[in-house]
Design an enzyme around this catalytic site. Sequence first.
Site, short mmCIF file in Angstrom:
data_model
loop_
_atom_site.label_atom_id
_atom_site.label_comp_id
_atom_site.label_asym_id
_atom_site.label_seq_id
_atom_site.Cartn_x
_atom_site.Cartn_y
_atom_site.Cartn_z
N LYS A 65 0.85 -1.19 0.00
CA LYS A 65 0.00 0.00 0.00
C LYS A 65 0.88 1.24 0.00
O LYS A 65 1.93 1.25 0.65
CB LYS A 65 -0.85 0.03 1.28
CG LYS A 65 -1.97 -0.97 1.32
CD LYS A 65 -2.75 -0.82 2.63
CE LYS A 65 -3.80 -1.89 2.78
NZ LYS A 65 -4.87 -1.82 1.76
N ARG B 124 -9.88 -11.81 2.10
CA ARG B 124 -10.72 -12.88 1.57
C ARG B 124 -10.02 -14.24 1.67
O ARG B 124 -10.69 -15.27 1.76
CB ARG B 124 -11.13 -12.54 0.12
CG ARG B 124 -10.01 -12.49 -0.86
CD ARG B 124 -10.38 -11.74 -2.14
NE ARG B 124 -10.46 -10.29 -1.93
CZ ARG B 124 -10.81 -9.42 -2.87
NH1 ARG B 124 -11.13 -9.83 -4.08
NH2 ARG B 124 -10.85 -8.13 -2.60
N1 BES Z 1 -7.98 -3.95 4.45
C1 BES Z 1 -8.18 -3.58 3.11
C2 BES Z 1 -9.50 -2.87 2.85
C3 BES Z 1 -9.68 -1.53 3.52
C4 BES Z 1 -9.38 -0.39 2.81
C5 BES Z 1 -10.19 -1.43 4.79
C6 BES Z 1 -9.58 0.84 3.41
C7 BES Z 1 -10.38 -0.19 5.39
C8 BES Z 1 -10.07 0.94 4.69
C9 BES Z 1 -8.14 -4.81 2.21
O1 BES Z 1 -7.32 -5.84 2.63
C10 BES Z 1 -7.63 -4.38 0.89
O2 BES Z 1 -6.50 -3.98 0.83
N2 BES Z 1 -8.46 -4.45 -0.15
C11 BES Z 1 -8.09 -4.06 -1.45
C12 BES Z 1 -8.54 -5.13 -2.40
C13 BES Z 1 -8.02 -4.96 -3.80
C14 BES Z 1 -6.54 -5.17 -3.83
C15 BES Z 1 -8.71 -5.95 -4.70
C16 BES Z 1 -8.77 -2.74 -1.75
O3 BES Z 1 -9.92 -2.55 -1.36
O4 BES Z 1 -8.11 -1.88 -2.35
MN MN Z 2 -5.31 -5.58 2.01
#
Ligand code: BES
Ligand code: MN
Length: 477
Positions: free
Chosen positions: A256, A331
């Site tokens: 990230k 997931r």
């Molecule tokens: N933990 C994150 C989702 C999240 C984002 C929670 C912002 C709270 C605030 C999750 O693991 C994630 O990174 N999801 C990705 C999925 C994508 C890579 C398909 C996302 O939502 O960007």
């Molecule tokens: Mn994530």
Amino acid sequence: MPTQLKYSTTLAKNTDLAIIVQADKVASVEDLQKEEIAYVQQQVEKEAKIISLNRYSHHLYIVLAPEAKTQNLAQEALRQAGYTLLKQLKANKTEALAILDKTGTNASLYLAEGLYLSNYEFHKYKTKGIKPSSLQTITIADSNINEQTVKELQHVLEAVTLTRDLVNEPHNNQSATQFSENLEEIGREAGFKTEVLDELKIQTLKMGGLLAVNQGSEEPPTFTIMEWQPENAKNKKPYVLVGKGVVYDTGGLSLKPTPQSMDYMKSDMAGAAAVAGVMYAIAKNKLPLHVIALIPATDNRPGGNAYAPGDVLTMHNGMTVEVLNTDAEGRLILADALSFAQKYNPELVIDMATLTGAAARAVGKEGLVAMSNAGDDVMNSLKKFGEQVHERIVEFPLWDEYKKHIESEIADIKNIGGAEAGAISAGKFLECFTNYPWVHFDIAGVAYLLGEDSYRGKQATGSGVRLIYNYLSSLAN
Ligand code: BES
Ligand code: MN
Ligand code: ZN
């Protein structure tokens, strides 16, 4: 010290008191003197909602019963009035407040709930400059509300508090192992059973998703099983709760960007924390319901042996998954927990997870996103409780066509979808690991707030606890 919620119909003369009354009934409040009534009515004209009367030995707060389109919205307005009232109580350094309802609608409960939740603070790590809230005790003083109801509410509010505490705890003090120890501690306190499966056991169970996400970490994963099985349980088949316990999400090798998106990722175990809160509340209130909770936990890091985009995993149920983004880790760990849940032959499985930014973008902080294969009765009931506690549910579809989004060239499925419908492709992924009635809650938008939002506060909100507790409690009664 957490706020105390009490019940007592005998009040000392100099008790600070909030009286909830309809604007046009102010004159009939026995406790008010003539001049006070005149003053309150004058303030009502000026559209004041809470009128403070200083009686020198104590304060009297006249809280006007809010008008709203529905009963649910009126109750929500009372919770928010609790937030406004707390500011006045703090200014007056009030330590204890009693609440009396003159509307005959149990309004005290909602005002107390808003006060209690607004009074939450997390200053464990402040070494100086702390000004703790003065308010310590809230007493509900209505003779037509029974003590049992207040006790039950107290336990639910304690549950929200402990969920918030778990989520606010920084990751450097909450590895997967420490998190599972915190869950055990909650179990001891509330009286439910906990069992923590260690890395070896997780390997034996072939939880390929949880193990893969954990590969880049210095810390082992855990899988915590919590169980509340009272002798008088009404259900033969258990309700199973599953919570995403990513104690820190860096994104892994699909890192990230920081500062924007990594700073608050200690909150990526909010689903697990909400599940723990629900378990606390049902055990404390001794609900006659058999409930099991499953918490897969790990951090997600790009360490030396980290899983990588392109990897193919074999999951707990034998399915294969092509990893195309290591940041879609939630997931993967939930999938293993969902297929593990099959062995309980569950009546219903509910998972809660901070799963996708897409869910947060779609409905913001104003609602929980849900997807389900459990049928309309379950969803309608959950939505009804969502309106009641104002944790409102927006249902997204799991149409067959979305299955295409997660088709893989080389494995059974892949762990990301396309650019569109990201919350749904995540739900569709999870669905592959269920063979029972199931509801998925994506709480990414509501679990953790960067700005203060009334009684939800800022930072961890404890979202989901009151919703799922109230739903389960309706099944028990
Ligand atoms: N933990 C994150 C989702 C999240 C984002 C929670 C912002 C709270 C605030 C999750 O693991 C994630 O990174 N999801 C990705 C999925 C994508 C890579 C398909 C996302 O939502 O960007
Ligand atoms: Mn994530
Ligand atoms: Zn995550």
